[in-house]
Design a protein around this motif. Structure first.
Motif, PDB file in Angstrom:
ATOM      1  N   LEU A  96      65.252 -19.727   2.608  1.00 61.95           N
ATOM      2  CA  LEU A  96      63.793 -19.538   2.688  1.00 61.95           C
ATOM      3  C   LEU A  96      63.132 -20.873   2.918  1.00 61.95           C
ATOM      4  O   LEU A  96      63.594 -21.890   2.409  1.00 61.95           O
ATOM      5  CB  LEU A  96      63.261 -19.002   1.366  1.00 61.95           C
ATOM      6  N   THR A  98      59.300 -22.641   2.514  1.00 62.00           N
ATOM      7  CA  THR A  98      57.903 -22.480   2.076  1.00 62.00           C
ATOM      8  C   THR A  98      57.193 -23.828   2.198  1.00 62.00           C
ATOM      9  O   THR A  98      57.810 -24.871   1.977  1.00 62.00           O
ATOM     10  CB  THR A  98      57.827 -22.037   0.597  1.00 62.00           C
ATOM     11  N   ASN A 139      55.923 -18.059   4.062  1.00 59.16           N
ATOM     12  CA  ASN A 139      57.377 -18.257   3.952  1.00 59.16           C
ATOM     13  C   ASN A 139      58.117 -17.674   5.141  1.00 59.16           C
ATOM     14  O   ASN A 139      57.648 -16.750   5.796  1.00 59.16           O
ATOM     15  CB  ASN A 139      57.894 -17.657   2.639  1.00 59.16           C
ATOM     16  N   ARG A 141      62.147 -16.379   6.273  1.00 59.64           N
ATOM     17  CA  ARG A 141      63.473 -16.022   5.755  1.00 59.64           C
ATOM     18  C   ARG A 141      64.435 -16.085   6.946  1.00 59.64           C
ATOM     19  O   ARG A 141      64.207 -15.431   7.974  1.00 59.64           O
ATOM     20  CB  ARG A 141      63.426 -14.617   5.179  1.00 59.64           C
ATOM     21  N   HIS A 173      68.173 -18.001  -0.902  1.00 54.44           N
ATOM     22  CA  HIS A 173      67.399 -16.802  -1.183  1.00 54.44           C
ATOM     23  C   HIS A 173      67.613 -16.259  -2.602  1.00 54.44           C
ATOM     24  O   HIS A 173      66.656 -16.001  -3.344  1.00 54.44           O
ATOM     25  CB  HIS A 173      67.738 -15.723  -0.143  1.00 54.44           C
TER      26      HIS A 173
END
Ligand code: GTP
Length: 585
Positions: A96, A98, A139, A141, A173
């Motif tokens: 991930l 962010t 975010n 993924r 994750h």
């Protein structure tokens, strides 16, 4: 066109370009910052495309991304970060990404996967539901195969001027899911404390009277906007309050900053009483509140850049609060000590956060100083509640002192009529104590003559001396008061009529025998006393008993003064008198 034609070649080349240590993905990778792993490129015009970035002349401009590069100040420049991610394990993983702040506008992620590039775009202009993960920050993924290395480009851009942090974090994750539980718990406690304080302040506001203690109200509003400010900065407002209104989310920041500052100053003015203690500073606060209110309205009409700077300044200006507190402390406001304690850490951390956010390169810590400020604001609000409670206690002591003062006769320092009226209510409890209550109504004889002959000041002196005699002759359970003019009253709890007479006679005798000294001369004086029993056990009203004592006093005067007459002796006479005075039918 040439660049596009050769871009597969550049792409191949780029794959071999070293961009710092790759991030080794594992289950212990949680919020791994990109500094030291990435290289960065600043695009002041915001015109470079991904294809441009891959060209050697732009690749050469990339430099290593260090902690001092995180904060870019107030800007609308675009930034590119490139870094590698490796998965050395034998199973595929998901990572991930962010950003550090909730208010970054647009993020473009380019990931090289098995020779081809994929592109993902995230923006805070999109509804919250479009996010991969239901998380307060934007975010991405991304999947990564076993034993695979991916090259990543991240473009961070804002559509308008804003304080920019280009830090971003990579997490594995599964590990992030565990981390998220702890983060939510922490924020839950944090906002729970704020909610608790808000409810407490609101209750105190209602309890202490909406108009009498407006500072509770201003504190409640300040606290509510502060909660919303941190809700916006942490991204929770968008997640929970208005997830389908990106416009509101984007516009709310500066408006909330202004409201926080406006209500912080309004609260300070009312808590500290700056209007009377430090009127010049009070005018300054009012001027600031006016400017911030105008800025608020301007933003509603679409003005952006000016309001941005004013709103940052408004937060910064709250750092004058400890100074205001100190000035009030010097003027004698002792409860202000909690107010100063509240604002010192908050102001300092606010200054550090704002200066480091708005002047790039100054701090090595990116926007993490905001965490410090969040803790400081919690401490601040707790201290402000203590300041308000201390003020409330202080005010109630003051009120009590004023009330006590209002029941004392300023000349003789005896209790006054108001006190007697109030305490006769309480004395009704004597009913159960099986004691007799006696009322002595005392009046100086020919006092007008004394005043006329020796002057008012001497008359006053005689009144003071009589008051002292009454204090000496009364027991602590009895009440002596100045009823008005040259009339005094004693409510005594002696056991019977005989004892009441003894007390009254003693007062009369002591006063008559102690003439007042004036120069070498002694001024003789006497007094008369009317005595009546207050039949509280028979529910007799105090006013009725007082009337009887007055009738007895009247008879003492009629009998030639300087004597004590009990109502029991005088009742027949006064009854006759009443009949004489009664209007004829
Ligand atoms: N010096 C002084 N005189 C007061 C004060 N309060 C009332 N007096 C005076 O007390 C006098 C009361 O006069 P009167 O009501 O005529 O009564 P008296 O002269 O004492 O006569 P008798 O009560 O009938 O014995 C007035 O002259 C008032 O001015 C006070 O606080 N100080």
């Amino acid at each position: 066109m040439r660049s596009i034609r050769y871009w597969p070649l550049w792409l191949l080349l780029c794959c071999f370009v070293c961009v710092g240590e790759p991030i080794q993905l594992s289950q212990s990778v949680i919020k791994q910052g990109l500094t030291e792993h990435a290289e960065m490129l600043e695009d002041p015009t915001g015109t470079l495309t991904f294809h441009d970035i891959l060209l050697p002349r732009h690749q050469q401009k990339f430099s290593s991304f260090r902690p001092a590069d995180i904060n870019r100040g107030i800007t609308s420049n675009h930034y590119w970060l490139k870094f590698n991610i490796r998965n050395d394990s034998n199973s595929p993983m998901v990572w991930l990404l962010t950003p550090e702040t909730s208010y970054v506008d647009d993020l473009d992620l380019y990931v090289e996967q098995r020779g081809s590039w994929t592109h993902q775009f995230r923006s805070d202009q999109q509804p919250f539901s479009m996010r991969d993960l239901s998380y307060r920050l934007l975010n991405f993924r991304v999947s990564i195969g076993a034993q695979e290395q991916q090259q990543v480009y991240l473009k961070i851009s804002n559509r308008t001027l804003e304080t920019v942090s280009i830090q971003a974090y990579v997490s594995e994750h599964g590990a992030f899911a565990d981390y998220l539980i702890k983060e939510n718990l922490l924020f839950g406690v944090y906002y729970g404390l704020f909610f608790g304080m808000a409810i407490f302040a609101f209750s105190l506001w209602l309890y202490s009277g909406i108009r009498t203690s407006p500072y509770y109200g201003y504190f409640f509003i300040y606290l509510s906007w502060t909660m919303l400010m941190w809700g916006s900065l942490n991204g929770f407002n968008f997640q929970f309050l208005w997830p389908n209104h990106p416009w509101l989310f984007n516009q709310s920041f500066h408006l909330i900053y202004l409201l926080v500052a406006i209500f912080a100053f309004q609260f300070s003015r009312h808590l500290l009483g700056t209007k009377t203690l430090i009127p010049k500073i009070d005018k300054l606060l009012l001027a600031l509140i006016t400017v911030y209110s105008i800025a608020f309205v301007l933003r509603l009409f679409g003005e952006y850049d000016l309001v941005l700077y004013v709103s940052f300044f408004s937060l910064l200006s709250m750092a004058i609060n400890p100074i205001i507190g100190w000035l009030c402390y010097r003027k004698g406001n002792r409860y202000v000590i909690f107010y100063i304690a509240a604002w010192v850490p908050y102001s300092l951390s606010l200054i550090i956060s704002l200066v480091s956010a708005s002047s790039g390169g100054w701090s090595q810590f990116g926007m993490s100083t905001l965490h410090l400020t969040q803790v400081a604001v919690l401490f601040e609000c707790i201290m402000l509640i203590l300041a308000m409670l201390t003020k409330m206690r202080h005010s109630s002591h003051q009120l009590q002192a004023e009330a006590e003062l209002s029941m004392v006769d300023p000349l003789t320092r005896l209790k006054n009529r108001r006190f007697i009226e109030q305490c006769t209510e309480e004395l009704k409890h004597a009913k159960e104590q099986e004691v007799e209550l006696w009322v002595l109504l005392i009046d100086l004889d020919f006092f007008k003559r004394v005043n006329d002959e020796y002057g008012h000041a001497v008359g006053d002196q005689i009144l003071v001396e009589l008051a002292q005699i009454l204090k000496n002759e009364c027991r602590s359970v009895d009440v002596a008061a100045r009823w008005g003019g040259e009339e005094f009253i004693i409510i005594s709890t002696v056991v019977n009529h005989q004892m009441a007479r003894i007390v009254a006679e003693r007062i009369r005798r002591v006063f008559a025998s102690s003439g007042t000294q004036l120069g070498g001369k002694v001024i003789p004086h006497t007094l008369s006393i009317g005595l009546a029993q207050w039949h509280i056990d028979q529910n007799q009203k105090f006013e009725e008993c007082l009337k009887q004592a007055d009738q007895a006093l009247y008879q003492a005067k009629q009998n030639g003064r300087d004597q004590v007459v009990s109502y029991r002796e005088s009742d027949l006479y006064t009854e006759r008198l009443r009949q004489q005075r009664a209007p004829k039918q």
